[in-house]
Design a protein around this motif. Structure first.
Motif, short mmCIF file in Angstrom:
data_model
loop_
_atom_site.label_atom_id
_atom_site.label_comp_id
_atom_site.label_asym_id
_atom_site.label_seq_id
_atom_site.Cartn_x
_atom_site.Cartn_y
_atom_site.Cartn_z
N ILE A 126 -27.87 21.79 0.65
CA ILE A 126 -28.13 22.11 -0.76
C ILE A 126 -26.88 21.88 -1.60
CG2 ILE A 126 -28.83 23.94 -2.37
CD1 ILE A 126 -31.07 22.84 -0.59
N ALA A 127 -25.71 22.06 -0.99
CA ALA A 127 -24.47 21.76 -1.70
C ALA A 127 -24.38 20.27 -2.03
CB ALA A 127 -23.26 22.20 -0.88
N PHE A 128 -24.88 19.42 -1.15
CA PHE A 128 -24.93 17.98 -1.45
C PHE A 128 -25.88 17.73 -2.61
CE2 PHE A 128 -23.80 17.13 3.21
CZ PHE A 128 -22.48 16.82 2.91
N VAL A 129 -27.05 18.38 -2.58
CA VAL A 129 -28.01 18.25 -3.68
C VAL A 129 -27.35 18.66 -5.00
CG1 VAL A 129 -30.22 19.03 -4.61
CG2 VAL A 129 -29.98 18.66 -2.15
N ALA A 130 -26.56 19.74 -4.94
CA ALA A 130 -25.93 20.29 -6.14
C ALA A 130 -24.88 19.36 -6.74
CB ALA A 130 -25.28 21.64 -5.81
N GLN A 131 -24.41 18.38 -5.97
CA GLN A 131 -23.48 17.39 -6.53
C GLN A 131 -24.19 16.46 -7.51
OE1 GLN A 131 -20.80 15.37 -3.82
NE2 GLN A 131 -20.99 17.04 -2.33
N GLU A 132 -25.53 16.42 -7.43
CA GLU A 132 -26.30 15.48 -8.26
C GLU A 132 -27.17 16.17 -9.30
OE1 GLU A 132 -25.71 12.34 -8.01
OE2 GLU A 132 -24.50 12.41 -6.19
#
Length: 343
Positions: A126-132
């Motif tokens: 989800i942290a990766f998702v939050a980068q976008e």
């Protein structure tokens, strides 16, 4: 039933198919309701075909609507089901690419859907998702552990109604599915002295849990429904209990962490069999509460305990099945708060 007919029957607002070839992203994003606010969409990652992914997203998103409403959250319900890329996600760069691609694809929908973790997905994903996209929740929350503790607390409240006491000491509990939520639930029940039987579609995972916790029996998934017990706790991927199999059940209460373990027809069969069913959206919401509000594990689980207690109180007062009471409570909040219109 055709997909659009199913959406109409369930009351869904939208279904979006997501695709990004370089990362292997193939996903279905279902938004069931935004009446109370943007739809919290649990993100799942598992090996499955397109039809299962779409139908899973539709079923899960409806459950999330009811769960958020019953928990008093100002969110609607959604679900995002990812199909496992052919190349897998063992390569950390591939995993990053997959979830960042997801974030970029859903960014235009940020006012309608907020993504959080579910089965097969971690806070790091989800942290990766939050980068976008800013539309994320729970990347700093261990939702599986919190959900498992909430199911344990909710189970105690349900047991007071179905079994006459909330103590788990000596109570026979069959747990179907020992992923992160099922393992957490098993640990809490074992600590209190429950008699546990566990099953999992990966038998080695069930055996590993039995090796860790003394006195735990292991059975196959195919025979778990036949095991005599006081409580059956489905904690798998969904629809663990088919309507035709209800006659095999030897329990008095169904209460677990799994989303939609029963169809509506299955709920009717369980009611006719005299088995109490505490629905998923009432008992497995602690992780969602923690992700949405920042509540710690104890506070989120206590809220689940109070929700289930309120449901059983009304069920006893009006001689209604808890599953019917829980759904009506959730729908009533949606009706009342939704009638206020947008702020």
């Amino acid at each position: 039933m055709l997909i659009l007919e199913e959406m109409q029957a369930r009351g869904h607002e939208s279904l979006t198919l997501l695709h990004h070839a370089p990362s292997g992203l193939k996903a279905a994003l279902a938004v069931h309701s935004t009446v109370l606010g943007p739809a919290i969409a649990g993100v799942r990652l598992r090996e499955q075909d397109e039809e299962l992914a779409v139908r899973g997203a539709l079923a899960l998103s409806e459950s999330l609507t009811l769960k958020a409403a019953l928990a008093g959250l100002n969110y609607g319900g959604g679900a995002c089901v990812l199909m496992m890329p052919e190349a897998g996600v063992d390569d950390p760069h591939a995993r990053e690419a997959l979830f960042r691609a997801l974030g970029r694809q859903v960014r235009p929908l940020a006012t309608r859907a907020v993504l959080t973790e579910d089965i097969g997905v971690t806070p790091a994903d989800i942290a990766f998702v939050a980068q976008e996209t800013p539309a994320t929740l729970g990347m700093n929350t261990d939702t599986s552990a919190i959900t498992g503790y909430g199911v344990y607390r909710g189970m105690k409240a349900a047991a007071r109604f179905a079994l006459g006491a909330e103590s788990m000491r000596g109570v026979r509990v069959v747990i179907m599915g020992v992923g992160a939520v099922g393992r957490a639930l098993a640990a809490h029940l074992h600590r209190e002295g429950a008699r546990l039987t566990v099953a999992d579609d990966r038998p080695e995972r069930a055996q590993a849990l039995a090796d860790q916790l003394s006195g735990v029996d292991v059975v196959s998934c195919g025979s778990a429904l036949d095991v005599p017990g006081d409580i059956l706790a489905p904690c798998g991927f969904g629809h663990s209990i088919h309507s035709a199999d209800v006659s095999r059940l030897q329990c008095r209460l169904i209460a677990g962490g799994e989303h939609h373990p029963l169809t509506r027809r299955g709920e009717e069969a369980v009611k006719e069999a005299g088995i109490v069913y505490m629905p998923d959206f009432a008992i497995n919401s602690a992780g969602l509460i923690a992700a949405a509000t920042g509540a710690d594990m104890n506070a989120a689980a206590e809220q689940v305990y109070q929700i289930v207690s309120r449901i059983t109180h009304v069920a006893e007062q009006y001689s209604k099945p808890p599953s019917v009471v829980a759904r009506r409570m959730a729908e009533r909040r949606i009706e009342l708060i939704g009638s206020l219109g947008r702020a």
